[in-house]
Motif scaffolding. Structure first.
Motif, PDB file in Angstrom:
ATOM      1  N   PHE A 176      45.034  69.529  88.303  1.00 35.96           N
ATOM      2  CA  PHE A 176      45.010  70.974  88.562  1.00 35.96           C
ATOM      3  C   PHE A 176      45.523  71.311  89.951  1.00 35.96           C
ATOM      4  CE2 PHE A 176      43.207  74.985  89.835  1.00 35.96           C
ATOM      5  CZ  PHE A 176      43.179  75.758  88.685  1.00 35.96           C
TER       6      PHE A 176
ATOM      7  N   HIS B 155      45.781  75.140  81.781  1.00 34.34           N
ATOM      8  CA  HIS B 155      45.570  73.750  82.184  1.00 34.34           C
ATOM      9  C   HIS B 155      44.461  73.106  81.352  1.00 34.34           C
ATOM     10  CE1 HIS B 155      44.617  70.273  84.776  1.00 34.34           C
ATOM     11  NE2 HIS B 155      45.906  70.336  85.076  1.00 34.34           N
ATOM     12  N   LYS B 156      43.430  73.882  81.047  1.00 36.79           N
ATOM     13  CA  LYS B 156      42.350  73.376  80.199  1.00 36.79           C
ATOM     14  C   LYS B 156      42.878  73.049  78.809  1.00 36.79           C
ATOM     15  CE  LYS B 156      37.733  74.551  78.480  1.00 36.79           C
ATOM     16  NZ  LYS B 156      36.664  75.586  78.458  1.00 36.79           N
TER      17      LYS B 156
ATOM     18  N   THR C 200      44.262  78.590  84.713  1.00 38.89           N
ATOM     19  CA  THR C 200      43.077  77.781  84.430  1.00 38.89           C
ATOM     20  C   THR C 200      42.933  77.545  82.937  1.00 38.89           C
ATOM     21  OG1 THR C 200      41.958  78.696  86.393  1.00 38.89           O
ATOM     22  CG2 THR C 200      40.576  77.630  84.727  1.00 38.89           C
TER      23      THR C 200
END
Length: 223
Positions: free
Chosen positions: A33, A18-19, A15
């Protein structure tokens, strides 16, 4: 720093990665995502993050094709400057690629990478990290030894909309500095396999592949 492999989108480190990726790269270059679920579980796709004090500060994705004897660096992200993240990822990735060659009983002829042309990028805001600026990244890759293939390159957008992304060169880092060209058939085969995951291909990409299939070899040029 720690070099940690990600194999699930359920991993909180994914997470964070990906951010970070979404804040740096243009939207058309970032796979959504939820669409990462299958790729990140593929044992042949290697996604690693650099961890410092419990935080994701960088990431890289790569793969090795033993049947073609080439590797591909999908991306390298430096999320924080001043920690040596770029060097850390480069060294760790190189060691792992040597392991993959040894396990497959092959010796790589080099590694592909898609490299932005700074003068062609409409926005220079690649996140807020100066080291991710296209001009900086291009010079670093040139310093490492990357060259560009002498072709007008285009690739399908990773947003699954089938758009043609044209702001990049296809680069190659030869294992042998004396290498001055690659077989066009090798490039074509690699690109067909690499982009097999994307169902929608723009006509520009199809035309590029058709042209490659008609040529014998493609020269390597300075970045």
């Amino acid at each position: 720093m720690d070099y940690i492999r990600l194999t699930s989108i359920e991993d909180p480190h994914f997470t964070a990665m990906h951010k970070m990726m979404s804040s740096i790269f243009p939207a058309e270059e970032v796979l959504a995502f939820e669409l990462w679920k299958e790729p990140i579980e593929d044992p042949d796709i290697h996604v690693y993050v650099a961890m410092n004090d419990g935080k994701v500060v960088g990431a890289t994705e790569y793969r090795y094709y033993p049947e073609l004897r080439v590797a591909m660096t999908d991306f390298t992200i430096i999320g924080v400057m001043g920690l040596g993240v770029g060097r850390f990822l480069y060294v760790q990735r190189s060691r792992d690629l040597l392991r993959l060659q040894w396990e497959s009983g092959t010796e790589s002829i080099g590694m592909f990478a898609e490299i932005y042309r700074p003068q062609s990028v409409s926005s220079f805001k690649f996140g807020n990290v100066l080291s991710m600026h296209p001009a900086v990244r291009r010079e670093v890759l040139s310093h490492i030894g990357y060259q560009k293939l002498d072709l007008t390159y285009v690739h399908p957008s990773w947003d699954h909309e089938g758009k043609a992304v044209t702001e990049l060169d296809l680069g190659f880092l030869p294992s042998d500095d004396a290498l001055s060209a690659l077989p066009a058939a090798l490039i074509s085969t690699f690109l067909k396999q690499y982009y097999s995951a994307l169902p929608s291909k723009p006509k520009e990409w199809l035309e590029m592949i058709a042209k490659l299939d008609e040529q014998s070899e493609i020269d390597l040029l300075p970045l």
